[in-house]
Design an enzyme around this catalytic site. Structure first.
Site, short mmCIF file in Angstrom:
data_model
loop_
_atom_site.label_atom_id
_atom_site.label_comp_id
_atom_site.label_asym_id
_atom_site.label_seq_id
_atom_site.Cartn_x
_atom_site.Cartn_y
_atom_site.Cartn_z
N ASN A 24 28.61 -18.84 -47.76
CA ASN A 24 29.56 -19.23 -48.79
C ASN A 24 28.89 -18.95 -50.13
O ASN A 24 28.03 -19.71 -50.58
CB ASN A 24 29.91 -20.71 -48.63
CG ASN A 24 30.96 -21.17 -49.62
OD1 ASN A 24 31.01 -20.70 -50.74
ND2 ASN A 24 31.77 -22.13 -49.20
N GLU A 160 36.45 -23.73 -36.64
CA GLU A 160 36.52 -24.22 -38.02
C GLU A 160 37.95 -24.46 -38.48
O GLU A 160 38.23 -24.55 -39.66
CB GLU A 160 35.78 -23.26 -38.95
CG GLU A 160 34.34 -23.00 -38.48
CD GLU A 160 33.28 -23.29 -39.52
OE1 GLU A 160 33.60 -23.23 -40.71
OE2 GLU A 160 32.13 -23.59 -39.14
N HIS A 228 35.53 -17.66 -43.95
CA HIS A 228 36.73 -18.01 -43.20
C HIS A 228 37.80 -16.95 -43.46
O HIS A 228 37.81 -16.32 -44.53
CB HIS A 228 37.29 -19.38 -43.62
CG HIS A 228 36.40 -20.52 -43.27
ND1 HIS A 228 36.13 -21.55 -44.16
CD2 HIS A 228 35.72 -20.82 -42.14
CE1 HIS A 228 35.32 -22.42 -43.59
NE2 HIS A 228 35.06 -22.00 -42.37
N CYS A 345 41.88 -24.21 -49.27
CA CYS A 345 40.85 -24.96 -48.54
C CYS A 345 41.11 -26.46 -48.58
O CYS A 345 40.75 -27.19 -47.66
CB CYS A 345 39.47 -24.68 -49.13
SG CYS A 345 38.72 -23.15 -48.56
#
Length: 417
Positions: A24, A160, A228, A345
């Site tokens: 990330n 996830e 993601h 998110c």
């Protein structure tokens, strides 16, 4: 009547920049910076207000207990004695990114006519791996009605949640297709969603195999920092909005969608127009793609999209062309963005009848007013990642969450971890 409800994670009082999330880039870039938990939570409240103003249904998920003392105990250590890296993992506020809470399949897609939710195990990152217990407790309370089935996490394989899942359907209440996106490799970064986990969730949710697709994320997207799928692609209604380099085999996926969704609309952003780097920095695809009551497909985008020249130019051209996305609303969630999560998110989408949901998890403007007052009075104004073991800070974090739960009548969650 089935509607889409966005359940936003309220940013917790322990929000800090410890840089725990490998792959990330935003999280790594801001490691060690001073965070502002109060501002972060208030930005989230304002985003929810903006969604309500658009006529969308809005829910919440509350911060989890921090520090995560139960997790530390399983490692044979207390919070006071923990090494700094363990303490940081135990104080993470990353459950605010509710898109990682679970994967959701609405009732029209399942063979038993129930809405299924499977809690994500998040086991590829230590700071997130202990979230599932408190998430399971919340979801089983919020979705306790017979219309829902809430599953415990899939074991063994990395999962996830909804950040790697997309749904296309003529409307929220009609049968649709579900797309699970998994990773294989990504250079120096781990692939967090495993194919085996995605297949297990599809089986648990009793999905029709002919209307379920498993798509590999491209290695180049993962290597560029798309940890993601929702960093490079998002879907809603008949519209799939994706970067040109999002998928390993995009042609097969797009052909499959077109064969199963009448009126399927692909909005693909060419790499020549917006590079993967700009897409990830601006979080263009981590916007919320929503459908308003009048049928207008709308993008709720972070302000960084308006500030990134290539992204803003693409948005302006698309709107001028009368493309599938007809409206863009910009929201300020900078505190979340700096830790690696945009508007999408922060929310878990659940298509269901709102009357079946525990009303304590649904909000209107009046309830948001109450939550705002709690946050303004009790959330820390600043958090230093190197000082999260300070007893005064810990006491503030614990008391702030307790006050929020009392305001919502959710005191039973206090010992949910």
């Amino acid at each position: 009547m089935i509607r889409e409800i966005n359940f936003d994670g309220i940013v917790g009082p322990s929000h800090n920049y410890a840089g725990l999330s490998l792959g990330n880039l935003a999280s790594s870039r801001h490691a060690g910076h001073v965070s502002r938990p109060r501002a972060a939570a208030l930005q989230g409240i304002e985003k929810m207000r903006a969604n309500l103003a658009l006529g969308l249904a809005q829910g919440i998920l509350v911060p989890q207990p921090r520090p995560a003392t139960g997790w530390l105990a399983s490692l044979g250590v207390t919070f006071d004695d923990a090494e700094p890296v363990l303490a940081a993992n135990a104080m993470s506020a990353s459950s605010m990114w509710a898109a990682n809470a679970a994967t959701v399949s609405p009732a029209p897609d399942t063979s038993d006519g129930r809405c299924h939710l499977t809690v994500a195990n998040l086991q590829t990152m230590p700071h997130r791996s202990h979230e599932w217990r408190a998430t399971l407790a919340q979801l089983r309370l919020a979705f306790a009605a017979p219309a829902f089935t809430v599953h415990a996490p899939v074991p063994s394989f990395g999962d996830e949640g909804a950040a790697n899942h997309m749904r296309l359907a003529p409307s929220h209440g009609q049968p649709g297709v579900e797309i699970f996106v998994y990773g294989v490799s990504g250079g120096p970064f781990p692939a967090r969603q495993h194919l085996e986990a995605s297949k297990a969730v599809a089986r648990l949710h009793r999905l029709d195999p002919d209307r379920t697709y498993f798509a590999a994320q491209s290695d180049s997207a993962i290597a560029a920092g798309a940890f993601h799928n929702d960093v490079v692609a998002v879907a809603s209604g008949r519209v799939l909005f994706a970067h040109e380099q999002a998928f390993a085999d995009k042609a097969a996926l797009f052909d499959w969608c077109e064969a199963r969704i009448d009126g399927f609309e692909l909005v693909e952003v060419a790499a020549a127009d917006v590079s993967l780097g700009d897409a990830i920095t601006s979080y263009l695809f981590n916007s919320q793609l929503v459908i308003l009551e009048d049928g207008t497909t709308t993008l709720v985008a972070p302000t960084e999209c308006a500030e990134t020249p290539s992204v803003k130019a693409w948005i302006d051209r698309h709107l001028a062309s009368n493309g599938a996305i007809r409206r863009v609303e910009y929201v300020d969630v900078r505190q979340s963005m700096a830790n690696g999560g945009g508007p999408a998110c922060l929310r878990l989408r659940v298509q269901c009848d709102p009357v079946e949901v525990d009303p304590r998890f649904l909000v209107d403007d009046a309830k948001l007013d109450r939550l705002e007052k709690v946050i303004e009075a009790h959330w820390p104004s600043e958090a230093h990642s190197g000082a999260i073991q300070d007893p005064a800070f810990v006491q503030t974090v614990v008391a702030a969450r307790r006050t929020l739960l009392a305001e919502l009548g959710l005191e039973t969650l206090e010992e949910s971890e």
